[in-house]
Every structure is written in C-alpha cells, then in structure tokens.
Design a protein around this motif. Structure first.
Motif, PDB file in Angstrom:
ATOM      1  N   VAL A   2       1.068  -1.187   0.041  1.00  0.00           N
ATOM      2  CA  VAL A   2       0.110   0.160   0.115  1.00  0.00           C
ATOM      3  C   VAL A   2       1.018   1.163   0.029  1.00  0.00           C
ATOM      4  N   THR A   3       0.556   2.275  -0.842  1.00  0.00           N
ATOM      5  CA  THR A   3       1.241   3.650  -0.732  1.00  0.00           C
ATOM      6  C   THR A   3       0.144   4.518  -0.263  1.00  0.00           C
ATOM      7  N   ALA A   4       1.062   5.693   0.657  1.00  0.00           N
ATOM      8  CA  ALA A   4       0.307   6.852   1.139  1.00  0.00           C
ATOM      9  C   ALA A   4       1.215   7.998   0.777  1.00  0.00           C
ATOM     10  N   PRO A   5       0.283   9.082   0.683  1.00  0.00           N
ATOM     11  CA  PRO A   5       0.903  10.316   0.385  1.00  0.00           C
ATOM     12  C   PRO A   5       1.855  10.808   1.431  1.00  0.00           C
ATOM     13  N   TYR A   6       3.129  11.494   1.102  1.00  0.00           N
ATOM     14  CA  TYR A   6       4.141  11.915   2.044  1.00  0.00           C
ATOM     15  C   TYR A   6       4.801  13.049   1.293  1.00  0.00           C
ATOM     16  N   LYS A   7       5.025  13.936   1.662  1.00  0.00           N
ATOM     17  CA  LYS A   7       6.057  14.932   1.052  1.00  0.00           C
ATOM     18  C   LYS A   7       7.192  15.321   2.033  1.00  0.00           C
ATOM     19  N   PRO A   8       8.388  14.492   1.886  1.00  0.00           N
ATOM     20  CA  PRO A   8       9.591  14.925   2.800  1.00  0.00           C
ATOM     21  C   PRO A   8      10.151  16.082   2.523  1.00  0.00           C
ATOM     22  N   ASP A   9      10.882  16.565   3.615  1.00  0.00           N
ATOM     23  CA  ASP A   9      11.505  17.593   3.687  1.00  0.00           C
ATOM     24  C   ASP A   9      13.246  17.338   4.159  1.00  0.00           C
ATOM     25  N   THR A  10      13.836  18.302   4.505  1.00  0.00           N
ATOM     26  CA  THR A  10      15.389  18.120   5.019  1.00  0.00           C
ATOM     27  C   THR A  10      15.575  18.427   6.416  1.00  0.00           C
ATOM     28  N   GLU A  11      14.284  18.311   7.359  1.00  0.00           N
ATOM     29  CA  GLU A  11      14.461  18.272   8.658  1.00  0.00           C
ATOM     30  C   GLU A  11      14.412  16.877   9.666  1.00  0.00           C
ATOM     31  N   TRP A  12      14.717  16.965  10.856  1.00  0.00           N
ATOM     32  CA  TRP A  12      14.533  15.872  11.536  1.00  0.00           C
ATOM     33  C   TRP A  12      13.261  15.346  11.754  1.00  0.00           C
ATOM     34  N   HIS A  13      13.113  13.968  11.985  1.00  0.00           N
ATOM     35  CA  HIS A  13      11.568  13.443  12.260  1.00  0.00           C
ATOM     36  C   HIS A  13      11.957  12.299  12.933  1.00  0.00           C
ATOM     37  N   GLU A  14      11.072  11.693  13.814  1.00  0.00           N
ATOM     38  CA  GLU A  14      10.812  10.607  14.338  1.00  0.00           C
ATOM     39  C   GLU A  14       9.994   9.649  13.529  1.00  0.00           C
ATOM     40  N   LEU A  15      10.435   8.408  13.195  1.00  0.00           N
ATOM     41  CA  LEU A  15       9.747   7.494  12.502  1.00  0.00           C
ATOM     42  C   LEU A  15       9.550   6.168  13.397  1.00  0.00           C
ATOM     43  N   VAL A  16       8.680   5.484  13.334  1.00  0.00           N
ATOM     44  CA  VAL A  16       8.233   4.323  14.093  1.00  0.00           C
ATOM     45  C   VAL A  16       7.594   3.253  12.888  1.00  0.00           C
ATOM     46  N   LEU A  17       8.288   2.108  12.970  1.00  0.00           N
ATOM     47  CA  LEU A  17       7.737   1.142  12.246  1.00  0.00           C
ATOM     48  C   LEU A  17       7.511   0.063  13.054  1.00  0.00           C
ATOM     49  N   VAL A  18       6.277  -0.615  13.264  1.00  0.00           N
ATOM     50  CA  VAL A  18       5.990  -1.652  14.032  1.00  0.00           C
ATOM     51  C   VAL A  18       5.254  -2.724  13.187  1.00  0.00           C
ATOM     52  N   THR A  19       5.357  -3.929  13.831  1.00  0.00           N
ATOM     53  CA  THR A  19       4.406  -4.992  13.258  1.00  0.00           C
ATOM     54  C   THR A  19       3.461  -5.609  14.403  1.00  0.00           C
ATOM     55  N   GLU A  20       2.507  -5.769  14.276  1.00  0.00           N
ATOM     56  CA  GLU A  20       1.490  -6.306  15.291  1.00  0.00           C
ATOM     57  C   GLU A  20       0.356  -7.475  14.504  1.00  0.00           C
ATOM     58  N   GLY A  21       0.946  -8.773  14.886  1.00  0.00           N
ATOM     59  CA  GLY A  21       0.006  -9.565  14.067  1.00  0.00           C
ATOM     60  C   GLY A  21       0.426  -9.495  12.584  1.00  0.00           C
ATOM     61  N   ASP A  22      -0.752  -9.542  11.909  1.00  0.00           N
ATOM     62  CA  ASP A  22      -0.394  -9.333  10.238  1.00  0.00           C
ATOM     63  C   ASP A  22      -0.677  -7.890   9.888  1.00  0.00           C
ATOM     64  N   GLU A  23      -0.312  -7.098  10.705  1.00  0.00           N
ATOM     65  CA  GLU A  23      -0.435  -5.726  10.144  1.00  0.00           C
ATOM     66  C   GLU A  23       0.822  -4.922  10.616  1.00  0.00           C
ATOM     67  N   LEU A  24       1.325  -3.962   9.734  1.00  0.00           N
ATOM     68  CA  LEU A  24       2.607  -3.182   9.497  1.00  0.00           C
ATOM     69  C   LEU A  24       2.101  -1.814   9.656  1.00  0.00           C
ATOM     70  N   ARG A  25       2.577  -0.890  10.434  1.00  0.00           N
ATOM     71  CA  ARG A  25       2.182   0.482  10.464  1.00  0.00           C
ATOM     72  C   ARG A  25       3.736   1.436  10.579  1.00  0.00           C
ATOM     73  N   LEU A  26       3.372   2.465   9.848  1.00  0.00           N
ATOM     74  CA  LEU A  26       4.489   3.292   9.875  1.00  0.00           C
ATOM     75  C   LEU A  26       4.077   4.575  10.135  1.00  0.00           C
ATOM     76  N   SER A  27       4.651   5.409  11.278  1.00  0.00           N
ATOM     77  CA  SER A  27       4.364   6.698  11.750  1.00  0.00           C
ATOM     78  C   SER A  27       5.303   7.440  11.506  1.00  0.00           C
ATOM     79  N   ILE A  28       5.086   8.842  11.414  1.00  0.00           N
ATOM     80  CA  ILE A  28       5.950   9.950  11.505  1.00  0.00           C
ATOM     81  C   ILE A  28       5.849  11.141  12.284  1.00  0.00           C
ATOM     82  N   ASP A  29       6.457  11.371  13.380  1.00  0.00           N
ATOM     83  CA  ASP A  29       6.178  12.331  14.226  1.00  0.00           C
ATOM     84  C   ASP A  29       4.783  12.135  14.860  1.00  0.00           C
TER      85      ASP A  29
END
Length: 252
Positions: free
Chosen positions: A186-213
């Motif tokens: 699956v693809t989601a919109p995101y416009k990157p920049d050149t700042e620092w960000h916190e990224l979280v990538l988790v697996t829970e059961g059969d789900e993968l999730r990606l968070s930023i900030d």
C-alpha cells in the motif's frame, strides 16, 4: 497459479486516508521491552563490515572497502551509498528478534542527493523459500510512503522465479500473479523535507504500521507481516540519509 492464491488474505484491511491518533512509540514503551538502543556517540573504525560498531553490520561494505558509506559524526550515522560502485544500495542491519514489536528512529534527508529515500524493515535470514530472508519494509521516498510484504510477495522464491521468467521472455506476468502482488503493498502520500523526524515502524499480528512524528501515515495487513521471527532490523539506502537514536522494542 491456483497454488499461490492461498497467499491472498480473505480479508485485506488497509488504510492510508484517515487520521489515526494512535501513538505507536508510546505503545512500544508501555507494552514492550527495549532490546537495543544506539545513539551513535562514537567513531567508526574504518569501512568494513563491522566498522559502525555496537553490533551493526554493513552488508555491502566489503564490496568497496576503499569507499566510506557509513560515517559516524557528532552522534549521527551519515549514510552515503556508493550504489553504482557496489552494484547494490547500502544495506545496514542489526540483530532484533521479536514477533510483534518495532523500531523507533530519528532520520533526516540531508538534501545532498537527488531522490533521497529510506527503506527500513525486517529480515529473517534463516527463512527458507524467500530471497535473502526479506520479510517486510516501509519505504519513505520523495513520492510517498510504501508498506510492502516481501515474504509472500516479490521475494517469495516461487513468485520471484515466475517474474524472472516473464522478464526473460519480455512478457507480462500472469494476471492472477499481478492481482496477488497488488494486495501485498500500500502507498500513502507524503512530502519529505530536510528536517529531523521521528519514524516508528511496527508489526502487530498481520499488520505493519509506519508513523512519522507521532502520526500513523500508513498501515497495511498481509500475512507476511505476521512472520514469527524478525531476526534483523535493516536499512536499505540508495543515496544519502542521516540516522540517529535507534531503539528496537519487543512486544512478544
């Protein structure tokens, strides 16, 4: 292809278009066990496989020992992939070891290269039937965020063989295989920049999730995400990216 159809989940749940207020970094801290932490406050010891230190391995380093691809500077892992010279994007990994859990990192696109991107995810080299043990990844690129199940998708050796055979014949892959592969990412919109960000990538059961900030930007369900052992946490970097303060958490 009927024997591959069992790889398509009966119920595929994914969403990238709604505001999800769940904070996965908090979920990991409150429910999980911290199994690895690195702030990169040291100097690398050269350009080799283990030069980053603290258990990291740069799998492509020994291909081009005279070129520095990982520089530790002011507590930052600065990756500059020599992709052309090595014939492969920089691949850096560390032991993980969980079923459910994830990684929390700080990252930055420094703006030193065109089309900077970061692929990060989980690998199990002991897994048979999947190329190089590639399980699942989140990809942050200039065009958006992609979550992908490699285990039951393009890195499955049976599927990989069929795709290679089709490519050799300059033919399209079978229609049912194309349908299957579309369910694997699956693809989601995101416009990157050149700042620092916190990224979280988790697996829970059969789900993968990606968070930023603190905000979930992409989530997807596919059976490969539920693989029982994510042995490695891995970065794949085709150009330049800066990484800081990596934490790996185990829920179970």
């Amino acid at each position: 292809m009927k024997h591959l159809l069992h790889l398509i989940p009966l119920l595929l749940l994914s969403s990238t278009s709604f505001a999800d207020t769940r904070d996965d970094a908090t979920w990991l801290r409150e429910k999980g066990q911290l199994i690895f932490h690195d702030t990169f406050e040291r100097e690398e010891t050269g350009n080799g496989l283990k030069a980053i230190g603290n258990g990291w391995e740069s799998a492509t380093a020994d291909r081009i020992p005279k070129i520095k691809q990982a520089d530790l500077n002011e507590g930052i892992l600065k990756i500059a992939s020599a992709t052309k010279e090595a014939g492969h994007a920089a691949h850096i990994h560390h032991d993980a070891g969980f079923t459910d859990g994830g990684a929390v990192i700080r990252f930055k696109f420094p703006g030193l290269s065109k089309g900077e991107s970061l692929q990060l995810g989980y690998v199990d080299r002991e897994l048979k039937g999947v190329h190089a043990g590639h399980l699942c990844y989140g990809i942050v690129s200039q065009s958006g965020i992609t979550l992908i199940d490699h285990k039951t998708g393009v890195m499955n050796l049976e599927i990989r063989k069929q795709r290679e055979e089709a490519a050799a014949k300059k033919a399209k892959i079978p229609a049912d295989l194309e349908v299957l592969l579309k369910t694997k990412q699956v693809t989601a919109p995101y416009k990157p920049d050149t700042e620092w960000h916190e990224l979280v990538l988790v697996t829970e059961g059969d789900e993968l999730r990606l968070s930023i900030d603190g905000k979930i930007l992409a989530r997807h369900r596919s059976e490969g995400f539920a693989h029982p052992m994510k042995r490695w946490f891995s970065f794949l970097v085709p150009s330049t990216v800066w990484i800081d303060d990596v934490k790996i958490w185990k829920i179970k």
